[in-house]
Design a protein around this motif. Structure first.
Motif: not given
Length: 384
Positions: A332-354
């Protein structure tokens, strides 16, 4: 003095959704597909009711549980929409948003060392409250079951400490929901067990494949239903939630609510009354537009080769990251820096979202199109 802070408070963290949004949200030219904020305005007639309440000086305390007229409207809403009868005098509480409803429900039913079963991945707002109560969140792995917490998924996690099972459907972050049959099977599993159900139904009106069914239809006496107007009526900032439950439970929850906020804001309650009566179907045109967006985003994502489950409700895609060996936060950080698109990392939704990221389609078609174009270009670059 920080060493004197309550340990349970010190050890919880700010939501990963907000943390990432705050990190990249101010970047110039950034397209954010992060927050679950409807991009529709609050309906005009609902705003007018709030404005009228101000002009009429309706700025006093109400009954702790909310205006009786609003509680009657909330009870009628659940009867008309979901065929469940609630007594507005003793089984409905108007809260300061659905978040407060979740808080007071957990603080009422949880003891030290109680266990709460949650589907993983899941909205991150439950775990911190559970831990603040001294209880323990137990994540049931739904990643191999289409993100659905069905009977077969639940059974292995039940212990003699299980106090509550959370059913947040339609789901944030996955968009999946449970069928009437699946809900009935869960109710039969729990019918003879001393286990509460917390059914977070905040997205109940944002459904695409079939009408929403509440598990309270089958097991009302053990179910605490959480709902509100933030998503259905685009009223996030008005902070109106609705808690429905059997009167033997509600009479205890109202005590926690009273000492927490006294009552929901009177002005917002008047707007909510308008929303639940004249605006009872205000969500329908929004739902139709979300469906168009969902179908567009689904087609684009699948054409790019993403592995996704098509959402049955809410306005999120939970997308498997196609690049192996990279953490969801780093992707998500790479996508934000390289493409300027922000999404939410799956890990924000517990380790099972990794290994996943969440993309919200509660944005205009123009925004979604540009954001997906950038994601497609980004994938082409990283695959070179």
């Amino acid at each position: 003095m920080e060493h004197l802070i309550n340990d349970r408070t010190a050890n919880i963290e700010i939501s990963g959704i907000r943390k990432f949004f705050n990190m990249v949200g101010g970047t110039e030219g950034m397209i954010s597909l992060t927050i679950g904020q409807p991009d529709f305005p609050t309906p005009e007639h609902v705003k007018a009711a709030g404005i009228k309440a101000i002009h009429d000086d309706f700025t006093m305390y109400t009954h702790n549980a909310g205006m009786i007229e609003l509680r009657k409207a909330a009870a009628e809403y659940y009867l008309k929409k979901y065929d469940i009868v609630y007594d507005p005098d003793s089984e409905v509480i108007i809260t300061s948003g659905a978040s407060e409803a979740i808080d007071i429900a957990f603080r009422t039913i949880l003891d030290w060392d109680s266990e709460v079963i949650l589907p993983g991945p899941v909205y991150p707002g439950y775990e911190p409250i559970i831990r603040l109560c001294g209880a323990k969140p137990i994540y049931a792995d739904t990643t191999r079951n289409g993100f659905k917490m069905t009977v077969d998924v639940i059974k292995p996690y039940i212990t003699n400490r299980t106090r509550c099972i959370v059913l947040p459907y339609p789901s944030n972050p996955t968009g999946v929901s449970l069928s009437e049959k699946e809900l009935y099977e869960i109710s039969e599993l729990l019918r003879d067990k001393d286990i509460f159900i917390l059914a977070d139904e905040i997205y109940s009106e944002i459904v695409y494949e079939r009408p929403h069914t509440s598990i309270a239809k089958f097991l009302k006496e053990k179910t605490i239903v959480i709902n509100g107007l933030s998503k259905s009526h685009s009223m996030t900032g008005w902070r109106i939630g609705m808690l429905y439950t059997f009167n033997n439970i509600a009479k205890h929850i109202i005590k926690v609510h009273q000492y927490n906020v006294t009552c929901a804001t009177s002005i917002s309650q008047m707007a909510a009354l308008e929303a639940l009566t004249a605006g009872i179907d205000d969500a329908l045109p929004m739902r139709a537009e979300y469906r168009k967006r969902r179908d567009y985003v689904y087609n684009r994502l699948t054409e790019m080769g993403f592995d996704v489950v098509k959402p049955e409700g809410a306005f999120y895609f939970f997308v498997k990251i196609p690049v192996s060996g990279i953490k969801s936060f780093d992707f998500a950080l790479s996508l934000a820096h390289e493409a300027k698109v922000a999404v939410v990392p799956g890990s924000a939704f517990s380790s099972l979202g990794e290994g996943y990221f969440r993309l919200s389609f509660a944005y205009s078609m123009d925004t979604l199109e540009e954001g997906l174009n950038r994601i497609e270009n980004y994938l082409m670059e990283v695959s070179k």
